[in-house]
Design an enzyme around this catalytic site. Structure first.
Site, PDB file in Angstrom:
ATOM      1  CG  HIS A   7      -0.337   0.094   2.547  1.00  0.00           C
ATOM      2  ND1 HIS A   7      -0.093  -1.046   3.299  1.00  0.00           N
ATOM      3  CD2 HIS A   7       0.127   1.135   3.290  1.00  0.00           C
ATOM      4  CE1 HIS A   7       0.461  -0.685   4.447  1.00  0.00           C
ATOM      5  NE2 HIS A   7       0.613   0.629   4.475  1.00  0.00           N
ATOM      6  CG  HIS A  18       3.805   4.778   4.978  1.00  0.00           C
ATOM      7  ND1 HIS A  18       2.792   5.408   5.677  1.00  0.00           N
ATOM      8  CD2 HIS A  18       3.387   3.496   4.798  1.00  0.00           C
ATOM      9  CE1 HIS A  18       1.835   4.539   5.928  1.00  0.00           C
ATOM     10  NE2 HIS A  18       2.159   3.382   5.397  1.00  0.00           N
ATOM     11  CD  GLU A  78       3.469  -0.154   7.053  1.00  0.00           C
ATOM     12  OE1 GLU A  78       2.983   0.917   6.634  1.00  0.00           O
ATOM     13  OE2 GLU A  78       2.773  -1.059   7.569  1.00  0.00           O
TER      14      GLU A  78
END
Ligand SMILES: CC[C@H](C(=O)O)C(=O)SCCNC(=O)CCNC(=O)[C@H](O)C(C)(C)COP(=O)(O)OP(=O)(O)OC[C@H]1O[C@@H](n2cnc3c(N)ncnc32)[C@H](O)[C@@H]1OP(=O)(O)O
Ligand SMILES: [Co+2]
Length: 140
Positions: free
Chosen positions: A8, A83, A132
């Site tokens: 994502h 992110h 991440e």
């Protein structure tokens, strides 16, 4: 170490309802989870997918002044890309790999919004992108 699928893109938003409406109207994205709170991460979060799950946005708004999103929005009042999240098969091996590269891991490995372990790598060590890393969900 080769990272896996881009799971994502995290997007910081000042107004969750307005952001959901924006992505629905401008990208035809669908809400795959209604907004839910993750107090341990200081965020209200929801996921929106584009066609056939081709891409997933994670919309994030702050729950309180200590939220990491609060300081991001102070610098970027309209919100923006926060992110990117990549999948790996083994989160501990990935953490060890990034540490061996001398990259700064931000905080402990913890459970993320998809229910699997995650950690973050400092943006200054990742070409300006807060990165991440999440362990691939087992049901894939
Ligand atoms: C619910 C979990 C969910 C999931 O997917 O499972 C999530 O994704 S939760 C997402 C929110 N949580 C986090 O972001 C945790 C990790 N973040 C942090 O530890 C901080 O936000 C940190 C260290 C990235 C930034 O801290 P702070 O806002 O206090 O800013 P600094 O002054 O320390 O910034 C230093 C330097 O980095 C630049 N910066 C800050 N944030 C970002 C960013 N998102 N992308 C790129 N660059 C960023 C900032 O501008 C400073 O640069 P400088 O050139 O020194 O001004
Ligand atoms: Co995320």
């Amino acid at each position: 170490m080769k990272l896996g699928r881009l799971n994502h893109v995290g997007i910081a938003v000042p107004d969750m309802d307005a952001a959901i409406a924006h992505w629905r109207e401008s990208a035809g994205a669908t809400l795959t989870t209604p907004p839910f709170e993750m107090p341990e991460q200081g965020v209200l979060v929801c996921f929106m997918d584009t066609a056939e799950g081709a891409a997933q946005m994670e919309l994030l708004s702050p729950l309180d002044k200590t939220s990491p999103i609060t300081s991001f929005l102070a610098r970027n009042p309209l919100g923006g890309q926060h992110h990117m999240c990549f999948e790996v098969p083994d989160i501990e091996a990935a953490r060890t790999n990034f540490e061996a590269q001398g990259k700064r891991i931000l905080g402990p490995t913890r459970i993320g919004a998809h229910g699997t372990p995650i950690f973050f790598v400092h943006p200054k060590d990742m070409g300006g992108i807060l990165t991440e890393i999440m362990e691939t969900p087992g049901d894939v």
